[in-house]
Design an enzyme around this catalytic site. Structure first.
Site, short mmCIF file in Angstrom:
data_model
loop_
_atom_site.label_atom_id
_atom_site.label_comp_id
_atom_site.label_asym_id
_atom_site.label_seq_id
_atom_site.Cartn_x
_atom_site.Cartn_y
_atom_site.Cartn_z
CG HIS A 127 -1.51 -3.00 15.96
ND1 HIS A 127 -0.62 -3.71 15.18
CD2 HIS A 127 -1.51 -1.73 15.46
CE1 HIS A 127 -0.11 -2.90 14.26
NE2 HIS A 127 -0.63 -1.71 14.41
CG ASP A 331 -16.71 -7.25 -3.75
OD1 ASP A 331 -17.74 -7.20 -3.05
OD2 ASP A 331 -16.74 -7.40 -4.98
#
Length: 389
Positions: A127, A331
């Protein structure tokens, strides 16, 4: 210093796969190649976070990629759609190489193939380098390159040196470790629409799905914790608000920026006030907190004290909206995920919850993944949330 790490798991059902590619055993190879190609334009990701946690050393060491196999079908573990999971999540997430620690890793990946032909892709990212939006941007690029695109559709922007040095952060708070339990609740589209209608009827204004769901969760948690806090005790909600749009003119380009760029907003009410408030009133409180982000962030960037001091204790819950970040649009050549969810069972110092899209084909509404109450309050919390299922 160890940077905060975020874990997520993307579930790809077998129906989303190309049978020809799967038979050739090329799915994981294409994915791995996509990550390798993405590290060229996103070259800092191949480096390591320095011990200070404030600098990326562009060492070119690369990311850690694990190719794994399960001995069961996704259906045998309820398509990873149960709580608790029927398989330890730790088995689906990447571990650092032998002899190395997590310190400094920016991204690690594990692709686990199930016997049915489905996959779970576990991602761990820092993060300190990525926020949710930029991590999703990077993974979408990986997917494009894995599918043979000549380059990323969104050109990545680094430009960390364009930021002014912000004021010193407040000193760290004393932290208490809690025994949070993991829960999952689905807030139906009908319930969200009802809360939106109530707000519009009382104010004449519209509100977002985020506003409505946050009001519901805040009220349900206050009901569950009624015996834990006196009526006049302050309880609060903090949430990460994206601030990229406020950096136009600061960064050479905002589109494509892939750093961690969020600002923590917060609002509080007394426990009794939350329990007795109409949902429309709580929606209004969420909207006021959102509206305050821009001026506070700008003040903070200029050296002011516009940041919130959020109490990291049992009275507070921190939420993150993953439902629109794009993790469920990635994808790699496997089709888009049927389900994406976080895994943060090590976060025990402040209550956390995440908004995600429910698993396909049960689209509609919002799924909330929660770690924000202890066992003695979990049943009441679940019962209150179930009223909005």
């Amino acid at each position: 210093m160890v940077a905060a790490l975020v874990n997520l798991i993307q579930v790809f059902p077998p129906s989303s796969l190309s049978a020809a590619r799967d038979d050739q055993g090329a799915a994981v190879a294409a994915m791995r190649n996509g990550f390798a190609r993405a590290l060229v334009p996103y070259y800092p990701v191949a480096g390591r976070v320095a011990p200070s946690g404030l600098v990326v050393d562009c060492t070119g060491e690369g990311i850690w990629f694990v190719d794994a196999a399960a001995r069961c079908a996704l259906a045998d573990v309820d398509d990873l759609d149960s709580c608790p999971l029927l398989i330890p999540a730790e088995l689906l997430l990447p571990l650092p190489p032998a002899g190395e620690k997590l310190d400094g890793f920016i991204l690690m990946v594990q692709a686990t193939r199930f016997t049915c032909g489905g996959y779970a892709v576990g991602i761990t990212f820092s993060h300190a380098v990525f926020d949710g939006q930029s991590a999703a941007q990077f993974l979408r690029t990986v997917g494009e390159l894995a599918r043979g695109f000549p380059g990323p559709s969104v050109v990545p922007v680094w430009d960390r040196d364009a930021f002014p040095d912000p004021p010193t952060s407040p000193p760290p708070q004393h932290l208490t470790e809690f025994k949070f339990v993991t829960q999952v609740a689905d807030i139906s589209a009908e319930s969200i629409a009802r809360v939106k209608d109530e707000f519009k009827s009382s104010t004449g204004e519209g509100c977002s799905t985020f506003d409505a769901v946050t009001a519901v969760v805040f009220k349900c948690r206050a009901q569950a914790l009624a015996e834990a806090f006196p009526d006049d005790a302050e309880v609060g909600v903090g949430f990460a608000a994206g601030t990229r749009h406020l950096l136009r003119g600061v960064l050479p380009a905002v589109d494509g920026y892939y750093g961690s760029c969020v600002y923590l907003a917060c609002f509080t009410r007394t426990s009794r006030a939350v329990r007795e408030a109409a949902l429309a009133e709580l929606v209004g409180a969420v909207r006021v907190a959102k509206d305050a982000v821009a001026p506070r962030f700008v003040d903070w960037m200029r050296g002011g004290v516009g940041h919130y001091t959020v109490p990291l204790d049992y009275s507070t819950v921190i939420l993150s909206d993953w439902s629109r970040l794009g993790f469920d649009e990635v994808d790699y050549g496997l089709g888009v995920p049927g389900y994406v969810f976080p895994f943060d069972d090590q976060a025990n110092f402040v209550g956390m919850l995440y908004y995600v899209r429910p698993p396909a084909p049960r689209r509609g509404g919002i799924r909330v993944v929660l770690r924000c109450v202890e066992e003695q309050h979990a049943a009441v919390f679940a019962a209150e949330l179930a009223k909005f299922a």
